[in-house]
Scaffold this active site. Structure first.
Site, PDB file in Angstrom:
ATOM      1  N   MET A 118      62.652  37.028  33.819  1.00  0.00           N
ATOM      2  CA  MET A 118      63.904  37.367  33.146  1.00  0.00           C
ATOM      3  C   MET A 118      64.543  38.336  33.865  1.00  0.00           C
ATOM      4  SD  MET A 118      64.628  34.099  31.093  1.00  0.00           S
ATOM      5  CE  MET A 118      64.416  34.897  29.531  1.00  0.00           C
ATOM      6  N   GLY A 119      63.712  39.253  34.469  1.00  0.00           N
ATOM      7  CA  GLY A 119      64.203  40.390  34.892  1.00  0.00           C
ATOM      8  C   GLY A 119      64.939  41.639  33.650  1.00  0.00           C
ATOM      9  N   HIS A 148      61.448  46.173  31.984  1.00  0.00           N
ATOM     10  CA  HIS A 148      60.692  47.319  31.351  1.00  0.00           C
ATOM     11  C   HIS A 148      58.565  47.260  31.662  1.00  0.00           C
ATOM     12  CE1 HIS A 148      58.880  43.788  28.455  1.00  0.00           C
ATOM     13  NE2 HIS A 148      60.024  43.679  28.696  1.00  0.00           N
ATOM     14  N   HIS A 154      56.543  44.186  31.963  1.00  0.00           N
ATOM     15  CA  HIS A 154      56.672  43.706  33.296  1.00  0.00           C
ATOM     16  C   HIS A 154      55.603  44.650  33.878  1.00  0.00           C
ATOM     17  CE1 HIS A 154      60.970  42.657  31.339  1.00  0.00           C
ATOM     18  NE2 HIS A 154      59.771  41.064  31.376  1.00  0.00           N
ATOM     19  N   GLU A 159      51.011  38.223  26.939  1.00  0.00           N
ATOM     20  CA  GLU A 159      50.481  37.479  25.635  1.00  0.00           C
ATOM     21  C   GLU A 159      51.203  37.374  24.528  1.00  0.00           C
ATOM     22  OE1 GLU A 159      46.406  39.064  25.014  1.00  0.00           O
ATOM     23  OE2 GLU A 159      45.740  38.045  26.572  1.00  0.00           O
ATOM     24  N   VAL A 164      52.346  45.265  25.642  1.00  0.00           N
ATOM     25  CA  VAL A 164      52.175  46.100  26.121  1.00  0.00           C
ATOM     26  C   VAL A 164      53.643  46.462  25.350  1.00  0.00           C
ATOM     27  CG1 VAL A 164      53.611  47.815  27.303  1.00  0.00           C
ATOM     28  CG2 VAL A 164      52.402  46.358  28.426  1.00  0.00           C
ATOM     29  N   MET A 217      57.469  45.640  23.676  1.00  0.00           N
ATOM     30  CA  MET A 217      58.337  45.738  24.623  1.00  0.00           C
ATOM     31  C   MET A 217      59.005  44.377  24.147  1.00  0.00           C
ATOM     32  SD  MET A 217      57.579  49.126  26.991  1.00  0.00           S
ATOM     33  CE  MET A 217      56.736  50.204  26.374  1.00  0.00           C
ATOM     34  N   ARG A 257      65.105  41.865  24.695  1.00  0.00           N
ATOM     35  CA  ARG A 257      65.708  41.603  24.116  1.00  0.00           C
ATOM     36  C   ARG A 257      65.839  43.064  22.821  1.00  0.00           C
ATOM     37  NH1 ARG A 257      64.425  35.664  24.901  1.00  0.00           N
ATOM     38  NH2 ARG A 257      66.381  34.905  24.699  1.00  0.00           N
TER      39      ARG A 257
END
Ligand code: AMP
Length: 281
Positions: free
Chosen positions: A30-31, A34, A37, A148, A176, A184, A187
């Site tokens: 969803m962009g 961080h 991702h 996960e 992560v 991370m 939000r």
């Protein structure tokens, strides 16, 4: 790097890749990217030679009182990060592109969403499976990466792929964390400095639970009680759930005899945070 907004163009692009013999790995996001991702993108490299990232804040997975409108967005920065990671194409559809006016078809896994996050977010997983299944049809990937961090999502997607005979390998990637342990999340940007400090209690409560288990504790109730106590040491923390469950069925367990999932969700201010770990007896 290609930047593609149209589903038809994305589909054509991926078909061409397939015709040329490339192996496609999809990383749905969803962009507001961080390092979590980016680790999905890095891990994707060992599963194929063309990485496609989708950046789409999916309205179908937000409830009416949730943060769809305020969800953090920064497309320019996201595109730069994808470019640096060697991504082949980024799919950036608008809402109308995936949900045109007459849209009326949903994909729903029936039982797994009756646990954990699904209980306080009705319709959330229906939104997730619907959009992921659309992304799968558009990009026809050989494999797709999921974190996960959203453990229930990973289990639900695996179920959907099995049930619908989708020829796609689903790969889970470990959580992560920030240096201090906070998982991370896009939000996390919502948190005030005070809330950011208190948010550490999530990972700390998991660490405490792991320690209990390493000392021989097997009783789920005791582990859950101690986890809740750690979280509630911050008066501003509201617990949504703390659950000790089977990592495949998500059914709650009473005693830990094999690896179990300790999953939790808590709210700080208006920000809902989730975290989890595996407890190994
Ligand atoms: P999102 O953009 O939050 O929908 O996340 C997109 C993908 O990145 C999902 O598969 C998430 O599980 C994964 N992800 C998000 N945060 C993390 C993290 N801290 N570690 C690993 N994967 C993550």
């Amino acid at each position: 790097m290609e930047i593609i907004e149209s589903a038809k163009k994305m589909s054509d692009y991926c078909q061409q890749l397939r015709t040329k013999g490339h192996t496609i790995v999809l990383v749905p996001t969803m962009g507001f990217l961080h390092k979590g991702h980016l680790s999905l993108m890095e891990a994707a490299k060992s599963h194929g030679d063309r990485i496609i990232v989708s950046v789409f804040v999916n309205p179908a997975q937000f409830g009416p009182n949730e943060d769809f409108d305020t969800y953090p967005r920064d497309m320019e920065r996201d595109l730069g990060l994808c470019r640096d990671m060697g991504v082949s194409a980024v799919f950036t559809p608008g809402v109308e592109e995936l949900y045109p006016q007459d849209f009326q078809t949903y994909v729903e896994v029936t039982r797994l969403p009756l646990h954990l996050c699904g209980l306080s977010r009705p319709g959330f997983f229906r939104g997730v499976t619907t959009v992921v299944s659309k992304l799968f049809h558009i990009t026809c990937p050989h494999a797709a990466m999921f974190g996960e961090k959203d453990f229930q999502q990973l289990v639900v997607i695996r179920q959907m792929v099995r049930d619908m005979c989708m020829p796609i390998k689903i790969i889970g990637v470990p959580i992560v964390r920030e240096e201090d342990g906070l998982a991370m999340s896009s939000r996390n940007a919502y948190l005030s400095p005070e809330q950011r400090k208190n948010a550490l209690l999530l990972s700390q409560s998991l660490a405490n639970a792991r320690q209990m288990v390493s000392r021989g504790e097997k009783n789920a109730e005791k582990i859950i009680t101690q986890t809740k106590q750690t979280l509630l040491s911050c008066p501003d923390m509201r617990i949504d759930y703390v659950s000790l469950c089977d990592p495949d069925s998500l059914d709650e367990i009473k005693q830990i005899h094999r690896p179990a999932l300790l999953a939790l969700a808590a709210v700080l201010g208006n920000t809902r945070l989730i975290d989890n770990c595996t407890l190994i007896p």
